[in-house]
Design an enzyme around this catalytic site. Structure first.
Site, PDB file in Angstrom:
ATOM      1  N   ASP A  55      -1.646  39.461  52.767  1.00 10.82           N
ATOM      2  CA  ASP A  55      -1.678  39.384  51.292  1.00 10.82           C
ATOM      3  C   ASP A  55      -3.075  39.778  50.797  1.00 10.82           C
ATOM      4  OD1 ASP A  55      -2.860  37.049  52.389  1.00 10.82           O
ATOM      5  OD2 ASP A  55      -2.319  35.800  50.673  1.00 10.82           O
ATOM      6  N   HIS A  83     -11.562  32.916  57.229  1.00 14.39           N
ATOM      7  CA  HIS A  83     -10.185  32.533  57.557  1.00 14.39           C
ATOM      8  C   HIS A  83      -9.470  33.616  58.377  1.00 14.39           C
ATOM      9  CE1 HIS A  83     -10.486  28.965  55.152  1.00 14.39           C
ATOM     10  NE2 HIS A  83     -10.725  29.635  54.044  1.00 14.39           N
TER      11      HIS A  83
HETATM   12  C1  BDR Z   1      -5.813  31.675  53.484  1.00 13.44           C
HETATM   13  O1  BDR Z   1      -5.413  31.745  52.125  1.00 13.44           O
HETATM   14  C2  BDR Z   1      -5.768  32.991  51.565  1.00 13.44           C
HETATM   15  O2  BDR Z   1      -6.439  32.787  50.352  1.00 13.44           O
HETATM   16  C3  BDR Z   1      -6.681  33.669  52.547  1.00 13.44           C
HETATM   17  O3  BDR Z   1      -6.522  35.079  52.528  1.00 13.44           O
HETATM   18  C4  BDR Z   1      -6.296  33.075  53.866  1.00 13.44           C
HETATM   19  O4  BDR Z   1      -5.239  33.797  54.458  1.00 13.44           O
HETATM   20  C5  BDR Z   1      -6.865  30.597  53.661  1.00 13.44           C
HETATM   21  O5  BDR Z   1      -6.352  29.353  53.334  1.00 13.44           O
HETATM   22 CA    CA Z   2      -4.652  36.054  53.692  1.00 17.30          CA
END
Ligand code: BDR
Ligand code: CA
Length: 313
Positions: free
Chosen positions: A10, A241
């Site tokens: 995403d 992340h």
């Molecule tokens: C996840 O949530 C999204 O905002 C980031 O891309 C990551 O995949 C972190 O909690």
């Molecule tokens: Ca993500």
């Protein structure tokens, strides 16, 4: 032989980092990107996936557009305060010239797994809707998936989208509970480790200073993300992340893991919480019959950051 990697994403600022990181790692053959809502609406995430491939000059890689809403509820809206309204830090970006393929993400995922039985690793970096839909389309894919290594969840730490839940899982807990029940090897790279991988402003300056289009794109988009984290954490720097999935795939020895089945809460105040079954294995419960998930709980953060810097340069 390079490992076949299908990234469900995403994009998203940290997704962009992870995609460039994977594309710059010869250990992987990235066989496709599938888009999903989350950081932005699916349509925008699809455009971003196409754009990122253009920036990296990898337009031979197909992009399949994914679901535009969770399995059973409406999408609660994008994380524009984290990633900007366009998912890429509100940077002014030209429309992509390439197009998504004429297959849905779920169809493409099934197709790739069936074309290369036992060889495809799925790397979901967003809500798990497309993976659940692929399974619903063809339940036999579980026998042919090499491994799923996903960014999402929080086993032993608080959430980041609610006190209980992590953002990707909270965006579609029903899909996540289906995916954690799949009978194939699954590794969860959740907040337990991604919040331990911290990039300081100095590291970010480094990442955005390389003489290549990927680094220059990150220089445009990372300030927005950095401002969000600085505001939330009260000190500069970002949590890493999505890239941590790529780091795990490159060198799992840098991680400590524990193995427990996981259920995802789908109602109440802990909606979206990934609950590991710790102990009581002999007691009949909603976790019974579920395969162990390989849950990352610790990480050599310094080495992981060094590896990412090395690949992005
Ligand atoms: C996840 O949530 C999204 O905002 C980031 O891309 C990551 O995949 C972190 O909690
Ligand atoms: Ca993500």
């Amino acid at each position: 032989m390079a490992r076949k990697l299908l990234i469900d994403t995403d994009p998203g600022i940290d997704d962009a980092m992870a995609i460039f990181y994977a594309l710059n790692s010869p250990e992987f053959e990235v066989i496709g990107l599938t888009s999903i809502f989350g950081n932005a609406y699916t349509e925008i995430c699809t455009q971003n996936a196409l754009r990122l491939l253009e920036i990296a000059d990898r337009t031979e890689i197909p992009v399949a557009a994914g679901a535009d809403r969770p399995l059973t509820v409406e999408f609660k809206g994008p994380a524009d305060f984290v990633h900007g309204a366009n998912g890429q830090g509100n940077a002014n970006l030209p429309a992509p010239k390439i197009q998504p393929i004429n297959q849905s993400a779920a169809e493409f995922i099934v197709d790739q797994i069936k074309q290369h039985p036992g060889e495809v690793t799925l790397a979901p970096l967003g809500p798990l809707t497309n993976i659940a839909l692929a399974l619903l389309l063809d339940p036999t894919i579980v026998d042919d998936i090499h491994e799923i290594v996903l960014m999402g969840g929080n086993a032993f730490v608080p959430g980041n989208a609610s006190p209980a839940a992590e953002a990707n899982i909270l965006n579609d807990p029903e899909a996540a509970d289906i995916v954690f029940g799949m009978q194939c090897p699954i590794t969860m790279v959740g907040l337990d480790v991604t919040e331990k991988v911290y990039m300081s402003p100095e590291v970010l300056d480094h990442i955005t200073s390389f003489d290549n289009p990927e680094s220059q794109h990150l220089a445009k988009i990372l300030p927005f993300y950095h401002d969000f984290f600085t505001g939330r954490r009260g000190e500069p720097g970002i949590h890493v992340h999505d890239s941590t999935v790529i780091s795990y795939l490159l060198d799992p020895a840098l991680f400590t893991t524990v193995k427990h089945p996981i259920r995802v809460a789908t109602s109440g105040i802990s909606r979206g919480k990934t609950w590991p079954a710790v102990g009581l294995a002999d007691v009949e419960s909603p976790w019974s019959g579920r395969r162990d998930i390989n849950i990352c709980v610790d990480v050599n953060a310094a080495k992981v950051i060094e590896m990412e810097l090395d690949r992005l340069k």
